[in-house]
Design a protein around this motif. Structure first.
Motif, PDB file in Angstrom:
ATOM      1  N   TYR A 166       0.655  -1.056   0.048  1.00  0.00           N
ATOM      2  CA  TYR A 166       0.356  -0.060  -0.195  1.00  0.00           C
ATOM      3  C   TYR A 166       1.223   0.998   0.101  1.00  0.00           C
ATOM      4  CZ  TYR A 166      -3.479   3.276   0.922  1.00  0.00           C
ATOM      5  OH  TYR A 166      -4.451   4.286   1.229  1.00  0.00           O
ATOM      6  N   GLY A 167       2.291   1.286   1.097  1.00  0.00           N
ATOM      7  CA  GLY A 167       2.787   2.569   0.727  1.00  0.00           C
ATOM      8  C   GLY A 167       3.831   2.542  -0.536  1.00  0.00           C
ATOM      9  N   LEU A 168       3.588   1.921  -1.946  1.00  0.00           N
ATOM     10  CA  LEU A 168       4.095   1.991  -2.784  1.00  0.00           C
ATOM     11  C   LEU A 168       3.434   2.933  -3.947  1.00  0.00           C
ATOM     12  CD1 LEU A 168       5.717   0.226  -4.420  1.00  0.00           C
ATOM     13  CD2 LEU A 168       4.478  -0.883  -5.298  1.00  0.00           C
ATOM     14  N   ARG A 169       2.036   3.174  -3.300  1.00  0.00           N
ATOM     15  CA  ARG A 169       0.813   3.679  -3.636  1.00  0.00           C
ATOM     16  C   ARG A 169       1.595   5.381  -3.013  1.00  0.00           C
ATOM     17  NH1 ARG A 169      -2.864   3.043  -5.566  1.00  0.00           N
ATOM     18  NH2 ARG A 169      -4.648   4.057  -6.393  1.00  0.00           N
ATOM     19  N   PHE A 170       2.619   5.658  -2.446  1.00  0.00           N
ATOM     20  CA  PHE A 170       2.951   6.902  -1.629  1.00  0.00           C
ATOM     21  C   PHE A 170       4.353   7.198  -2.160  1.00  0.00           C
ATOM     22  CE2 PHE A 170      -0.665   5.719   0.766  1.00  0.00           C
ATOM     23  CZ  PHE A 170      -1.171   7.016   0.239  1.00  0.00           C
ATOM     24  N   VAL A 171       5.609   6.055  -2.223  1.00  0.00           N
ATOM     25  CA  VAL A 171       6.371   6.389  -2.363  1.00  0.00           C
ATOM     26  C   VAL A 171       6.776   6.247  -4.025  1.00  0.00           C
ATOM     27  CG1 VAL A 171       8.701   4.428  -1.926  1.00  0.00           C
ATOM     28  CG2 VAL A 171       7.406   5.089  -0.944  1.00  0.00           C
ATOM     29  N   ASN A 172       5.809   5.832  -5.115  1.00  0.00           N
ATOM     30  CA  ASN A 172       6.483   5.482  -6.680  1.00  0.00           C
ATOM     31  C   ASN A 172       4.869   5.458  -6.441  1.00  0.00           C
ATOM     32  OD1 ASN A 172       7.525   5.126  -9.127  1.00  0.00           O
ATOM     33  ND2 ASN A 172       9.110   3.436  -8.334  1.00  0.00           N
ATOM     34  N   PRO A 173       4.392   6.015  -7.356  1.00  0.00           N
ATOM     35  CA  PRO A 173       2.988   6.475  -7.400  1.00  0.00           C
ATOM     36  C   PRO A 173       3.202   5.425  -9.263  1.00  0.00           C
ATOM     37  CG  PRO A 173       3.881   8.065  -7.180  1.00  0.00           C
ATOM     38  CD  PRO A 173       4.390   7.503  -6.835  1.00  0.00           C
ATOM     39  N   GLU A 174       3.737   5.509 -10.044  1.00  0.00           N
ATOM     40  CA  GLU A 174       4.049   5.532 -11.362  1.00  0.00           C
ATOM     41  C   GLU A 174       3.525   3.492 -11.398  1.00  0.00           C
ATOM     42  OE1 GLU A 174       7.120   7.428 -10.389  1.00  0.00           O
ATOM     43  OE2 GLU A 174       5.673   9.017 -10.694  1.00  0.00           O
ATOM     44  N   LEU A 175       3.847   2.775 -10.232  1.00  0.00           N
ATOM     45  CA  LEU A 175       4.466   1.667 -10.430  1.00  0.00           C
ATOM     46  C   LEU A 175       3.160   1.651  -9.257  1.00  0.00           C
ATOM     47  CD1 LEU A 175       7.630   0.353  -9.064  1.00  0.00           C
ATOM     48  CD2 LEU A 175       6.942   0.643 -11.260  1.00  0.00           C
ATOM     49  N   ALA A 176       2.355   1.686  -9.081  1.00  0.00           N
ATOM     50  CA  ALA A 176       1.364   1.688  -7.979  1.00  0.00           C
ATOM     51  C   ALA A 176      -0.158   1.477  -8.554  1.00  0.00           C
ATOM     52  CB  ALA A 176       0.915   2.330  -6.999  1.00  0.00           C
ATOM     53  N   THR A 177      -1.262   0.597  -8.974  1.00  0.00           N
ATOM     54  CA  THR A 177      -1.969   0.444  -9.676  1.00  0.00           C
ATOM     55  C   THR A 177      -4.219   0.626  -8.778  1.00  0.00           C
ATOM     56  OG1 THR A 177      -2.632  -1.791  -9.727  1.00  0.00           O
ATOM     57  CG2 THR A 177      -1.385  -0.687 -11.863  1.00  0.00           C
ATOM     58  N   ASP A 178      -4.722   1.170  -9.262  1.00  0.00           N
ATOM     59  CA  ASP A 178      -6.126   0.702  -8.763  1.00  0.00           C
ATOM     60  C   ASP A 178      -5.928  -0.822  -7.818  1.00  0.00           C
ATOM     61  OD1 ASP A 178      -6.382   3.720  -8.376  1.00  0.00           O
ATOM     62  OD2 ASP A 178      -7.768   3.355  -9.942  1.00  0.00           O
ATOM     63  N   TRP A 179      -5.970  -1.549  -8.115  1.00  0.00           N
ATOM     64  CA  TRP A 179      -6.289  -3.251  -7.835  1.00  0.00           C
ATOM     65  C   TRP A 179      -5.272  -3.447  -6.896  1.00  0.00           C
ATOM     66  CZ3 TRP A 179      -9.488  -6.522  -9.005  1.00  0.00           C
ATOM     67  CH2 TRP A 179      -9.187  -7.863  -8.763  1.00  0.00           C
ATOM     68  N   ASP A 180      -4.264  -2.618  -6.418  1.00  0.00           N
ATOM     69  CA  ASP A 180      -3.169  -2.891  -4.912  1.00  0.00           C
ATOM     70  C   ASP A 180      -3.736  -2.646  -3.934  1.00  0.00           C
ATOM     71  OD1 ASP A 180      -1.004  -3.487  -6.519  1.00  0.00           O
ATOM     72  OD2 ASP A 180      -0.225  -0.967  -6.797  1.00  0.00           O
ATOM     73  N   ILE A 181      -4.811  -1.149  -4.074  1.00  0.00           N
ATOM     74  CA  ILE A 181      -5.584  -0.842  -2.141  1.00  0.00           C
ATOM     75  C   ILE A 181      -6.575  -2.481  -2.494  1.00  0.00           C
ATOM     76  CG2 ILE A 181      -7.456   0.440  -1.295  1.00  0.00           C
ATOM     77  CD1 ILE A 181      -6.178   2.524  -3.303  1.00  0.00           C
ATOM     78  N   PHE A 182      -7.066  -3.101  -3.520  1.00  0.00           N
ATOM     79  CA  PHE A 182      -8.456  -4.538  -2.711  1.00  0.00           C
ATOM     80  C   PHE A 182      -7.315  -5.262  -2.974  1.00  0.00           C
ATOM     81  CE2 PHE A 182     -10.272  -8.064  -4.618  1.00  0.00           C
ATOM     82  CZ  PHE A 182     -11.071  -8.141  -4.220  1.00  0.00           C
ATOM     83  N   ILE A 183      -6.038  -5.675  -3.162  1.00  0.00           N
ATOM     84  CA  ILE A 183      -5.342  -6.585  -2.217  1.00  0.00           C
ATOM     85  C   ILE A 183      -4.652  -6.415  -0.657  1.00  0.00           C
ATOM     86  CG2 ILE A 183      -3.159  -7.500  -2.991  1.00  0.00           C
ATOM     87  CD1 ILE A 183      -5.717  -8.418  -4.989  1.00  0.00           C
ATOM     88  N   THR A 184      -4.252  -5.290  -1.010  1.00  0.00           N
ATOM     89  CA  THR A 184      -3.989  -5.035   0.389  1.00  0.00           C
ATOM     90  C   THR A 184      -5.022  -4.969   1.894  1.00  0.00           C
ATOM     91  OG1 THR A 184      -2.468  -3.104  -0.605  1.00  0.00           O
ATOM     92  CG2 THR A 184      -2.955  -2.945   1.591  1.00  0.00           C
ATOM     93  N   THR A 185      -6.461  -4.852   1.176  1.00  0.00           N
ATOM     94  CA  THR A 185      -7.123  -5.019   2.108  1.00  0.00           C
ATOM     95  C   THR A 185      -7.037  -6.234   2.518  1.00  0.00           C
ATOM     96  OG1 THR A 185      -8.531  -2.706   1.078  1.00  0.00           O
ATOM     97  CG2 THR A 185      -9.718  -4.431   2.444  1.00  0.00           C
ATOM     98  N   LEU A 186      -7.826  -7.224   1.212  1.00  0.00           N
ATOM     99  CA  LEU A 186      -7.592  -8.430   1.055  1.00  0.00           C
ATOM    100  C   LEU A 186      -7.110  -9.597   1.936  1.00  0.00           C
ATOM    101  CD1 LEU A 186      -8.669  -9.904  -1.862  1.00  0.00           C
ATOM    102  CD2 LEU A 186     -10.117 -10.100   0.533  1.00  0.00           C
ATOM    103  N   GLY A 187      -5.336  -8.706   1.797  1.00  0.00           N
ATOM    104  CA  GLY A 187      -3.941  -9.529   2.890  1.00  0.00           C
ATOM    105  C   GLY A 187      -4.885  -8.141   3.859  1.00  0.00           C
ATOM    106  N   ILE A 188      -4.792  -7.747   4.035  1.00  0.00           N
ATOM    107  CA  ILE A 188      -4.796  -7.388   5.827  1.00  0.00           C
ATOM    108  C   ILE A 188      -5.966  -8.203   6.556  1.00  0.00           C
ATOM    109  CG2 ILE A 188      -5.584  -4.815   7.827  1.00  0.00           C
ATOM    110  CD1 ILE A 188      -2.612  -5.413   6.334  1.00  0.00           C
ATOM    111  N   VAL A 189      -6.712  -7.942   5.770  1.00  0.00           N
ATOM    112  CA  VAL A 189      -8.570  -9.275   6.748  1.00  0.00           C
ATOM    113  C   VAL A 189      -7.438 -10.467   6.648  1.00  0.00           C
ATOM    114  CG1 VAL A 189     -10.052  -9.928   6.251  1.00  0.00           C
ATOM    115  CG2 VAL A 189     -10.492  -7.534   5.674  1.00  0.00           C
ATOM    116  N   TYR A 190      -6.825 -11.024   6.083  1.00  0.00           N
ATOM    117  CA  TYR A 190      -6.270 -12.268   6.190  1.00  0.00           C
ATOM    118  C   TYR A 190      -4.976 -12.367   6.657  1.00  0.00           C
ATOM    119  CZ  TYR A 190      -3.502 -16.690   4.485  1.00  0.00           C
ATOM    120  OH  TYR A 190      -2.866 -17.676   5.157  1.00  0.00           O
ATOM    121  N   SER A 191      -4.372 -11.245   7.488  1.00  0.00           N
ATOM    122  CA  SER A 191      -3.698 -11.435   8.505  1.00  0.00           C
ATOM    123  C   SER A 191      -4.359 -11.360   9.788  1.00  0.00           C
ATOM    124  CB  SER A 191      -2.612  -9.696   8.106  1.00  0.00           C
ATOM    125  OG  SER A 191      -2.976  -9.237   8.258  1.00  0.00           O
ATOM    126  N   SER A 192      -5.003 -10.312   9.773  1.00  0.00           N
ATOM    127  CA  SER A 192      -5.712 -10.967  11.111  1.00  0.00           C
ATOM    128  C   SER A 192      -6.463 -12.106  11.476  1.00  0.00           C
ATOM    129  CB  SER A 192      -7.259  -9.511  10.895  1.00  0.00           C
ATOM    130  OG  SER A 192      -7.754  -9.622   9.869  1.00  0.00           O
TER     131      SER A 192
END
Length: 95
Positions: free
Chosen positions: A24-50
């Protein structure tokens, strides 16, 4: 009841949450590499890790091993995906 015990599942869940936050932090550090799909994957990953952190004490050793394999496969796919985005970005800049 939430039962959090210090064991390998806790370490696995926290490690996965940290990697997802870096994605998720990639979105702020290097926005050219980030996509909107990363937010969805990050959310699922946080739910999975919890879920792993809260209910990891119930895992048998073989189930814990399967979760370890699943997380390392996910890490490798995330790493490959970010590297491919970087290569594509460099190729587009060269043209």
């Amino acid at each position: 009841m939430i039962n959090i015990i210090v064991e390998p599942a806790l370490l696995l869940g926290v490690l996965f949450a940290i990697v997802m936050l870096f994605l998720y932090g990639l979105r702020f550090v290097n926005p050219e590499l980030a996509t909107d799909w990363d937010i969805f994957i990050t959310t699922l990953g946080i739910v999975y890790s919890s879920i792993i952190v809260i209910h990891g004490w119930r895992l048998d050793p073989i189930l814990l091993f399967s979760q370890v394999l699943l997380i390392f496969i996910t890490f490798s796919f995330c790493w490959i995906l970010v590297r491919q985005r970087e290569i594509i970005r460099r190729l587009i800049e060269d043209f």
